[in-house]
Design a protein around this motif. Structure first.
Motif, PDB file in Angstrom:
ATOM      1  N   LEU A 335       0.621  -1.116  -0.339  1.00  0.00           N
ATOM      2  CA  LEU A 335      -0.402   0.130   0.339  1.00  0.00           C
ATOM      3  C   LEU A 335       0.465   0.405   0.049  1.00  0.00           C
ATOM      4  O   LEU A 335       2.002   1.312   0.751  1.00  0.00           O
ATOM      5  CB  LEU A 335      -0.492   0.173   1.470  1.00  0.00           C
ATOM      6  N   ILE A 336       0.246   2.490  -0.487  1.00  0.00           N
ATOM      7  CA  ILE A 336       1.040   3.485  -0.624  1.00  0.00           C
ATOM      8  C   ILE A 336       0.823   4.403  -1.058  1.00  0.00           C
ATOM      9  O   ILE A 336      -0.164   4.644  -1.322  1.00  0.00           O
ATOM     10  CB  ILE A 336       1.735   3.680  -2.209  1.00  0.00           C
ATOM     11  N   ILE A 337       1.100   5.526  -0.037  1.00  0.00           N
ATOM     12  CA  ILE A 337       0.580   7.066   0.485  1.00  0.00           C
ATOM     13  C   ILE A 337       1.162   7.945  -0.149  1.00  0.00           C
ATOM     14  O   ILE A 337       2.590   7.805   0.119  1.00  0.00           O
ATOM     15  CB  ILE A 337       0.510   6.715   1.925  1.00  0.00           C
ATOM     16  N   TRP A 338       0.689   8.717  -0.982  1.00  0.00           N
ATOM     17  CA  TRP A 338       1.753   9.625  -2.165  1.00  0.00           C
ATOM     18  C   TRP A 338       0.733  10.379  -1.758  1.00  0.00           C
ATOM     19  O   TRP A 338      -0.321  11.215  -1.419  1.00  0.00           O
ATOM     20  CB  TRP A 338       0.539   9.263  -3.441  1.00  0.00           C
ATOM     21  N   ASP A 339       1.782  12.483  -1.500  1.00  0.00           N
ATOM     22  CA  ASP A 339       1.728  12.692  -1.586  1.00  0.00           C
ATOM     23  C   ASP A 339       1.512  13.814  -2.775  1.00  0.00           C
ATOM     24  O   ASP A 339       2.055  13.874  -4.015  1.00  0.00           O
ATOM     25  CB  ASP A 339       2.762  13.768  -1.000  1.00  0.00           C
ATOM     26  N   LEU A 340      -0.100  14.271  -3.042  1.00  0.00           N
ATOM     27  CA  LEU A 340      -0.007  14.156  -4.780  1.00  0.00           C
ATOM     28  C   LEU A 340       0.172  15.621  -5.158  1.00  0.00           C
ATOM     29  O   LEU A 340       0.504  15.969  -6.594  1.00  0.00           O
ATOM     30  CB  LEU A 340      -1.487  14.109  -5.026  1.00  0.00           C
ATOM     31  N   GLN A 341       0.354  16.562  -3.902  1.00  0.00           N
ATOM     32  CA  GLN A 341       1.729  17.899  -4.725  1.00  0.00           C
ATOM     33  C   GLN A 341       2.213  18.308  -4.713  1.00  0.00           C
ATOM     34  O   GLN A 341       2.968  18.838  -6.064  1.00  0.00           O
ATOM     35  CB  GLN A 341       0.624  19.126  -3.723  1.00  0.00           C
ATOM     36  N   HIS A 342       3.468  16.937  -4.365  1.00  0.00           N
ATOM     37  CA  HIS A 342       4.867  16.987  -4.814  1.00  0.00           C
ATOM     38  C   HIS A 342       4.820  15.220  -5.676  1.00  0.00           C
ATOM     39  O   HIS A 342       5.829  15.095  -6.099  1.00  0.00           O
ATOM     40  CB  HIS A 342       5.496  17.176  -3.470  1.00  0.00           C
ATOM     41  N   SER A 343       3.929  14.854  -6.095  1.00  0.00           N
ATOM     42  CA  SER A 343       4.242  13.357  -7.086  1.00  0.00           C
ATOM     43  C   SER A 343       4.711  12.454  -6.498  1.00  0.00           C
ATOM     44  O   SER A 343       5.491  11.822  -6.957  1.00  0.00           O
ATOM     45  CB  SER A 343       4.131  13.683  -8.199  1.00  0.00           C
ATOM     46  N   LEU A 344       5.156  12.237  -4.697  1.00  0.00           N
ATOM     47  CA  LEU A 344       5.928  11.567  -4.146  1.00  0.00           C
ATOM     48  C   LEU A 344       4.904  10.763  -2.936  1.00  0.00           C
ATOM     49  O   LEU A 344       4.509  11.387  -2.222  1.00  0.00           O
ATOM     50  CB  LEU A 344       7.017  12.377  -3.286  1.00  0.00           C
ATOM     51  N   PRO A 345       5.962   9.631  -3.167  1.00  0.00           N
ATOM     52  CA  PRO A 345       5.444   8.790  -2.011  1.00  0.00           C
ATOM     53  C   PRO A 345       5.719   8.980  -0.398  1.00  0.00           C
ATOM     54  O   PRO A 345       6.794   9.545  -0.052  1.00  0.00           O
ATOM     55  CB  PRO A 345       6.413   7.074  -2.610  1.00  0.00           C
ATOM     56  N   ARG A 346       4.769   9.233   0.221  1.00  0.00           N
ATOM     57  CA  ARG A 346       5.003  10.002   1.713  1.00  0.00           C
ATOM     58  C   ARG A 346       5.163   7.912   2.413  1.00  0.00           C
ATOM     59  O   ARG A 346       5.769   8.329   3.112  1.00  0.00           O
ATOM     60  CB  ARG A 346       3.746  10.180   2.423  1.00  0.00           C
ATOM     61  N   CYS A 347       5.204   6.924   2.657  1.00  0.00           N
ATOM     62  CA  CYS A 347       5.331   5.855   3.408  1.00  0.00           C
ATOM     63  C   CYS A 347       4.846   4.805   2.385  1.00  0.00           C
ATOM     64  O   CYS A 347       2.726   5.091   1.046  1.00  0.00           O
ATOM     65  CB  CYS A 347       4.278   6.236   4.308  1.00  0.00           C
ATOM     66  N   THR A 348       5.130   4.134   2.306  1.00  0.00           N
ATOM     67  CA  THR A 348       4.685   2.425   2.078  1.00  0.00           C
ATOM     68  C   THR A 348       4.752   1.360   3.016  1.00  0.00           C
ATOM     69  O   THR A 348       5.350   1.095   3.887  1.00  0.00           O
ATOM     70  CB  THR A 348       5.973   1.800   1.392  1.00  0.00           C
ATOM     71  N   CYS A 349       3.759   0.771   3.135  1.00  0.00           N
ATOM     72  CA  CYS A 349       2.980  -0.174   4.053  1.00  0.00           C
ATOM     73  C   CYS A 349       3.419  -1.278   2.986  1.00  0.00           C
ATOM     74  O   CYS A 349       2.733  -1.734   2.602  1.00  0.00           O
ATOM     75  CB  CYS A 349       1.416   0.163   4.241  1.00  0.00           C
ATOM     76  N   GLU A 350       4.030  -1.966   3.916  1.00  0.00           N
ATOM     77  CA  GLU A 350       3.933  -3.667   3.467  1.00  0.00           C
ATOM     78  C   GLU A 350       3.316  -4.472   3.601  1.00  0.00           C
ATOM     79  O   GLU A 350       3.062  -4.821   5.296  1.00  0.00           O
ATOM     80  CB  GLU A 350       5.715  -4.243   3.362  1.00  0.00           C
ATOM     81  N   HIS A 351       2.765  -5.549   2.878  1.00  0.00           N
ATOM     82  CA  HIS A 351       1.600  -6.939   3.211  1.00  0.00           C
ATOM     83  C   HIS A 351       2.400  -7.849   2.915  1.00  0.00           C
ATOM     84  O   HIS A 351       3.037  -8.520   2.286  1.00  0.00           O
ATOM     85  CB  HIS A 351       0.755  -6.721   2.306  1.00  0.00           C
ATOM     86  N   GLU A 352       1.539  -8.870   3.591  1.00  0.00           N
ATOM     87  CA  GLU A 352       2.483 -10.702   3.265  1.00  0.00           C
ATOM     88  C   GLU A 352       1.800 -10.881   2.064  1.00  0.00           C
ATOM     89  O   GLU A 352       2.812 -12.007   1.514  1.00  0.00           O
ATOM     90  CB  GLU A 352       1.929 -11.679   4.465  1.00  0.00           C
ATOM     91  N   ASP A 353       1.133  -9.840   1.288  1.00  0.00           N
ATOM     92  CA  ASP A 353       0.354 -10.832   0.437  1.00  0.00           C
ATOM     93  C   ASP A 353       0.171  -9.570  -1.125  1.00  0.00           C
ATOM     94  O   ASP A 353       0.602  -8.335  -0.073  1.00  0.00           O
ATOM     95  CB  ASP A 353      -0.539 -12.372  -0.275  1.00  0.00           C
ATOM     96  N   GLY A 354      -0.528  -9.908  -1.930  1.00  0.00           N
ATOM     97  CA  GLY A 354      -1.285  -9.284  -2.511  1.00  0.00           C
ATOM     98  C   GLY A 354      -2.035  -7.899  -2.453  1.00  0.00           C
ATOM     99  O   GLY A 354      -3.283  -8.322  -1.662  1.00  0.00           O
ATOM    100  N   VAL A 355      -2.642  -6.750  -2.544  1.00  0.00           N
ATOM    101  CA  VAL A 355      -3.600  -5.504  -2.072  1.00  0.00           C
ATOM    102  C   VAL A 355      -4.254  -5.716  -3.083  1.00  0.00           C
ATOM    103  O   VAL A 355      -4.466  -5.368  -4.208  1.00  0.00           O
ATOM    104  CB  VAL A 355      -2.941  -4.178  -1.812  1.00  0.00           C
ATOM    105  N   THR A 356      -5.056  -6.228  -2.583  1.00  0.00           N
ATOM    106  CA  THR A 356      -6.738  -6.276  -3.642  1.00  0.00           C
ATOM    107  C   THR A 356      -7.223  -5.640  -3.332  1.00  0.00           C
ATOM    108  O   THR A 356      -8.202  -4.934  -4.798  1.00  0.00           O
ATOM    109  CB  THR A 356      -7.672  -7.307  -3.509  1.00  0.00           C
ATOM    110  N   SER A 357      -7.640  -4.247  -1.923  1.00  0.00           N
ATOM    111  CA  SER A 357      -8.968  -3.328  -2.678  1.00  0.00           C
ATOM    112  C   SER A 357      -8.628  -2.670  -1.208  1.00  0.00           C
ATOM    113  O   SER A 357      -7.280  -2.852   0.162  1.00  0.00           O
ATOM    114  CB  SER A 357     -10.571  -4.219  -1.780  1.00  0.00           C
ATOM    115  N   LEU A 358      -9.106  -1.353  -0.914  1.00  0.00           N
ATOM    116  CA  LEU A 358      -8.900   0.130  -0.124  1.00  0.00           C
ATOM    117  C   LEU A 358      -9.899   0.399   0.126  1.00  0.00           C
ATOM    118  O   LEU A 358     -10.519   0.815  -1.088  1.00  0.00           O
ATOM    119  CB  LEU A 358      -7.613  -0.049  -0.131  1.00  0.00           C
ATOM    120  N   THR A 359      -9.877   1.346   1.086  1.00  0.00           N
ATOM    121  CA  THR A 359     -10.637   2.417   1.577  1.00  0.00           C
ATOM    122  C   THR A 359     -10.751   3.064   2.677  1.00  0.00           C
ATOM    123  O   THR A 359      -9.839   2.803   3.634  1.00  0.00           O
ATOM    124  CB  THR A 359     -11.890   1.769   2.057  1.00  0.00           C
ATOM    125  N   TRP A 360     -10.206   4.511   2.385  1.00  0.00           N
ATOM    126  CA  TRP A 360      -9.994   5.374   3.575  1.00  0.00           C
ATOM    127  C   TRP A 360     -11.192   5.864   4.651  1.00  0.00           C
ATOM    128  O   TRP A 360     -12.541   4.895   4.077  1.00  0.00           O
ATOM    129  CB  TRP A 360      -9.627   6.574   3.143  1.00  0.00           C
TER     130      TRP A 360
END
Length: 427
Positions: A335-360
């Motif tokens: 999971l990557i959280i992006w800062d859209l103002q700078h087009s850069l990743p804020r943080c990367t959140c590592e999982h044990e397997d593929g990420v299929t879905s998300l919601t804020w």
């Protein structure tokens, strides 16, 4: 005490394939002893085996205290894999008899949930009321997508049979059946302020209907492959659609005019999988099977920024309601959280397997993810820390939805269940 060792050679005519080794019937976690027994007892009759003194290879002196107890051997020789039986859910819906693919929560009723599955059925059911469920009958293939209208009065179910059914939530009656597409429905959306249904199909077309009247309004042709994602802009004036043909198209919903086509060198190199649109209707963010994320100006049709960090298909994307941030989930297990103002990743959140879905989780800083490993995780988008792991599912998560009061998170899985988790603490 002496222990005699014997060598028994049995020709293996049925060597299991890698697939069999990974199947539940042939666990790699079996003990070495049981692995030999399984091979020897492969269904062939090798006859009685007799041992004589000539078969003895070596005699080893063993202290009896070092020998395992029979009870201990029985415990350690179990065929079953260690299984995590922890279940953090407060409600399980088990009305389906097939893999679940989609879930939607009513925007007006904090208990009402809709789910669709591979058993060709949709269901309306209520959190905390295990004795109440209403079946959305009539589809002849898997129910692939569901959506409530903005006011919660209607729910639309889309199926791989190419049909959309619209139901009146309060009465439980079928309001209308919408047809036209020549193949399965990939997604269904509602106009943000009206009972207008929009849907994308595997046959490369997009269709729009008036659900109050049950009438066709418009169709949008131009994509060269399945239309995998799409939506109205929040102001309701424009439609954006993404396709497996690696293009984004911007449409005028009233006239059906194709305003912009975005594709080529500065855009995705493979099919689009997901999109989301900013609240001011100015930008659309798209994710692709090639692992890239691009931001497009809807008015001009120009790519304004590219978010490059994922190394596998981007499966889901969503915008924060309180910050200029986006969240993307990928089969690269991140999971990557992006800062859209700078087009850069804020943080990367590592999982044990593929990420299929998300919601804020509403307007909070927390993001929930669903994973192929069957876990739902809640992340702090500021720190990138995993705040909680929610267990219960035994197969891949397919979709997530949050109740309108923010108290519950609902997940659906290939394990044929929907589960409800309490998330009050992240309010």
């Amino acid at each position: 005490m002496f222990v005699c060792c014997f060598l028994i050679c049995v020709e293996d005519h049925h060597k299991p394939s890698l697939l069999h080794l990974r199947s539940p019937g042939y666990r790699e976690t079996r003990s070495k002893k049981r692995g030999i027994m399984s091979t020897a007892n492969d269904g062939e009759d090798h006859g009685e085996v007799f041992i004589n003194e000539d078969d003895i290879i070596q005699e080893i002196n063993v202290d009896e205290e070092d020998l395992p107890d029979a009870a201990d051997d029985a415990d350690s020789g179990s065929d079953a894999e260690p299984y995590d039986e922890a279940d953090d859910s407060m409600h399980i819906f088990t009305g389906h008899t097939g893999e679940l693919y989609t879930v939607a929560c009513s925007p007006t009723d904090a208990q009402l949930v809709a789910t669709g599955a591979g058993d060709d059925k949709g269901f309306l059911w209520k959190i905390g009321q295990g004795d109440w469920a209403f079946e959305l009958q009539g589809h002849k293939d898997s129910v692939s997508c569901l959506a409530f209208s903005y006011d919660g009065q209607l729910v639309a179910s889309g199926s791989f049979d190419g049909i959309i059914q619209v139901w009146d939530v309060s009465s439980g009656t079928l309001k209308c059946t919408l047809d036209g597409p020549g193949a399965g429905i990939e997604w269904v959306k509602w106009h943000p302020r009206g009972h207008i249904v929009l849907a994308g199909s595997e046959d490369s077309t997009v269709w729009m209907w008036n659900a109050d009247k049950g009438t066709y309004l418009n169709s949008f042709s131009g994509h060269a492959s399945a239309v995998t994602c799409g939506d109205f802009t929040p102001d309701g004036k424009t439609v954006c659609t993404g396709s497996d043909d690696a293009s984004l198209r911007v449409w005028n919903p009233k006239t059906g005019e194709n305003i912009h086509v975005v594709k080529g060198h500065f855009y995705h190199a493979d099919g689009l999988t997901c999109l989301t649109i900013t609240s001011d209707s100015s930008l659309v963010l798209t994710g692709s099977k090639d692992g890239s994320v691009h931001c497009v100006n809807i008015a001009t049709g120009k790519v304004v920024s590219s978010l490059a960090s994922h190394t596998d298909s981007v499966e889901c994307i969503a915008l924060s309601a309180s910050s200029p941030w986006a969240a993307t989930g990928s089969m690269d297990q991140n999971l990557i959280i992006w800062d859209l103002q700078h087009s850069l990743p804020r943080c990367t959140c590592e999982h044990e397997d593929g990420v299929t879905s998300l919601t804020w989780l509403g307007a909070t800083r927390y993001v929930a993810t669903g994973c192929v490993d069957g876990r739902v995780r809640i992340w702090d988008s500021l720190s990138g820390e995993c705040m909680k792991t929610l267990r219960g599912h035994t197969d891949a998560i397919q979709s997530l939805a949050m109740s309108p009061d923010g108290a519950h998170l609902v997940s659906v899985s290939l394990d044929e269940t929907a589960r409800v988790f309490e998330i009050d603490e992240f309010h």
